[in-house]
Write an enzyme that holds these catalytic residues in place. Structure first.
Site, PDB file in Angstrom:
ATOM      1  N   GLU A 295       3.245 -84.934 -17.589  1.00 53.35           N
ATOM      2  CA  GLU A 295       3.386 -83.934 -18.771  1.00 53.35           C
ATOM      3  C   GLU A 295       4.774 -83.335 -18.422  1.00 53.35           C
ATOM      4  OE1 GLU A 295       1.028 -79.857 -20.076  1.00 53.35           O
ATOM      5  OE2 GLU A 295       1.073 -80.499 -17.967  1.00 53.35           O
ATOM      6  N   LYS A 354      -1.869 -83.026 -27.307  1.00 53.53           N
ATOM      7  CA  LYS A 354      -2.832 -82.341 -26.414  1.00 53.53           C
ATOM      8  C   LYS A 354      -3.810 -81.427 -27.423  1.00 53.53           C
ATOM      9  CE  LYS A 354      -3.032 -79.310 -22.302  1.00 53.53           C
ATOM     10  NZ  LYS A 354      -2.237 -78.467 -21.652  1.00 53.53           N
ATOM     11  N   CYS A 406      -3.433 -82.571 -18.258  1.00 51.73           N
ATOM     12  CA  CYS A 406      -3.441 -81.414 -17.452  1.00 51.73           C
ATOM     13  C   CYS A 406      -4.541 -80.646 -17.483  1.00 51.73           C
ATOM     14  CB  CYS A 406      -2.233 -80.482 -17.630  1.00 51.73           C
ATOM     15  SG  CYS A 406      -1.809 -79.345 -16.350  1.00 51.73           S
TER      16      CYS A 406
END
Length: 560
Positions: A295, A354, A406
């Site tokens: 990321e 995301k 994440c």
């Protein structure tokens, strides 16, 4: 003039007065339960990574359950809050590494409120038969609430995430994090109840067999269930293997200033990829089939910046394999935290945006109110990110790679959706540079280990600054990097397509435990209400023995 005579029936004696020393002693007795609750919370924290002391969760819950048993709901509320503070204050200290104690303390105060409500409920169910079962279900119900509200939830600190090195880990494959967490909490409460009954039996000489059997079952069933669930865990290659490379380029400096180092971070990851390509050409490392960047490895938008595009394309052509690149991109005035599938010679071929974005990190709730308190906090998130809506599964070479970016690894639904969408392995690209060398990295790595077992998939964790790792479907870490070093990992990993019971059942185990908690709480509250009503309608002079009324009135005496 009047005189007062001493009654002949009462001795002329004054009661003992409280000495000054007795007052601190009474205060100590009042504070002792709160101190013990805080100590149990700290013990639970110590059971979490990076320490490998997951078994300490059992005495933590044993002590907490004994403290709550038989108390009023108000006491449970207070002791639950103190227990939550003891657990969450040290666990989440990393949230204040760069922004100061204000946000950290506010987050802990809010999350501990959920634990307080659970503590209040536990005092009610502690009077029921088999109370460890109801109490453990209440804890999981509290975790379910924390994972959803407010602002999309914050599941950090789920009991399951502290069990990556524990004997209960295989239960993740049976029913996901709710079942794993329930087993640990149930075993802890059962252990506490067994100890309590043993002390009671020693004191009175009478053993309550039914209660003892239930307490022992609360310990024995989870302990026996864990090895039984190992049959669900396998690292066998069902769909062949693939050789995967993880690139950790590192960052010039840790902290929030990372965001001002965007070009350097991109260059570092391209450089490490070219270095790996040179080692492959020299025969020192195997050629990867696919390459995973973390990321924020390119916070310069390659769609609008030709220079960034050229850097990524050069790295892809050097390694001669498809890349998954973490980028921050803007489309139609909206920001996205995006993974880009990059094919050498072809450029971007697919994207994943995301879906579970981080409050106060990627979007700022209550922006006006927070800005009034501290303008610095609002400047950290100048523009809110937008959410994606589709699961990310990239076809890279012959493998289907599920993307979980994440923070998303903490949420059950995000990981599961990639597997049900066909992922044969999972990648968790992350950026932990903001949190320096705190425990956050290790806590997140433990989550990925639990996810590997939960869905029986290889999980790769490429991180900007460490710790990057390759995790087998049984939760073992086979390779990992250090922190704040440039490095790469290359490994052949199994591809799997079968689904565990946890994957197939999805949210159902959690829902069942929430309903169990609601049923136990309803039973306890309705029983307490009936008892009050019965006490309020009982004639004076009447006592209760079970449900039988025994009169002690004058009428009974006259009849005698």
């Amino acid at each position: 003039m009047t005189a007062t005579a001493t009654s002949v029936d009462r001795p002329d004696r004054l009661g003992p007065r409280a000495t000054p020393a007795a007052r601190p002693l009474r205060l100590l007795r009042r504070l002792l339960p709160a101190a013990l609750a805080a100590l149990c919370g700290v013990l639970l924290y110590v059971s979490f990574p990076p320490r490998t002391l997951s078994w300490l969760a059992l005495p933590a819950f044993a002590g907490f359950g004994l403290l709550l048993r038989g108390r009023t709901w108000k006491s449970g509320l207070g002791l639950g809050y103190v227990f939550g503070l003891g657990f969450l204050l040290p666990l989440l200290v990393w949230t204040g590494v760069e922004v100061g104690p204000g946000p950290w303390l506010a987050l802990v105060a809010a999350e501990a409120a959920f634990v307080a409500l659970v503590g209040a409920g536990m005092t009610a169910v502690s009077r029921l038969p088999a109370w460890p079962v109801w109490a453990a279900a209440l804890w999981i119900a509290g975790e379910a609430a924390r994972a959803r509200v407010p602002f999309g939830g914050f599941p950090w600190g789920k009991i399951a995430f502290g069990q990556a090195d524990g004997i209960f880990l295989p239960l993740a494959a049976a029913g996901g994090t709710p079942v794993l967490g329930f087993a640990v909490v149930l075993c802890g409460f059962g252990l506490g109840e067994a100890v309590r009954l043993a002390v009671e039996t020693r004191r009175t000489g009478a053993l309550r067999r039914g209660a003892a059997v239930l307490a022992l079952l609360s310990v024995a069933v989870p302990v026996a269930g864990a090895p039984a669930a190992r049959t669900l865990v396998s690292d066998k290659a069902e769909d062949g293997t693939t050789t995967v490379a993880l690139i950790q380029g590192n960052v010039p400096r840790a902290g929030l200033d990372f965001n001002s180092q965007r070009r350097a971070v991109l260059d570092y990851h391209a450089r490490e990829t070219r270095r790996l390509a040179a080692e492959v050409e020299a025969g020192r490392k195997p050629r990867p089939d696919l390459v995973l960047w973390p990321e924020n490895s390119s916070d310069i938008d390659p769609y609008t910046n030709a220079d960034a595009y050229a850097v990524i394309e050069g790295a892809a052509e050097a390694i001669k394999a498809p890349l998954s690149v973490g980028a921050v991109v803007e489309r139609k005035g909206k920001l996205y935290n995006e993974q880009i599938l990059w094919e050498p010679g072809k450029g971007p071929r697919g994207i994943y945006d995301k879906r579970q974005i981080q409050p106060f990190g990627e979007f700022l709730p209550l922006r006006g109110m927070i800005g009034a308190l501290n303008e610095t906090w609002t400047s950290m998130v100048r523009q809110d990110f937008s959410r994606g809506h589709e699961p990310g599964v990239f076809t890279m070479a012959d493998a289907r790679v599920g993307l979980v970016t994440c923070y998303e690894a903490a949420f059950d639904w995000t990981v599961r959706s990639t597997v049900t969408d066909g992922a044969q392995l999972i990648s968790v690209p992350s950026n932990n540079a903001t949190f320096d060398r705190s425990e956050m990295t290790y806590q997140q790595l433990a989550m990925s280990r639990v996810r590997a077992v939960e869905h029986s998939r290889t999980v790769t964790v490429p991180v900007t600054s460490g710790v990057s790792a390759v995790i087998m479907p049984d939760g073992r870490i086979t390779q990992k990097t250090g922190m704040f070093v440039a490095d790469s990992l290359v490994q052949k990993v199994p591809l799997r397509s079968s689904q565990t019971p946890a994957t197939r059942l999805g949210v159902l185990p959690e829902l069942a435990l929430v309903l169990l908690a609601a049923g136990g709480l309803g039973w306890a509250v309705s029983g307490a209400v009936r008892a009050r009503r019965t006490a309020g309608t009982t004639p004076a002079g009447t006592t209760h023995v079970g449900t039988t009324h025994v009169g002690t009135t004058r009428q009974a005496s006259d009849q005698a």
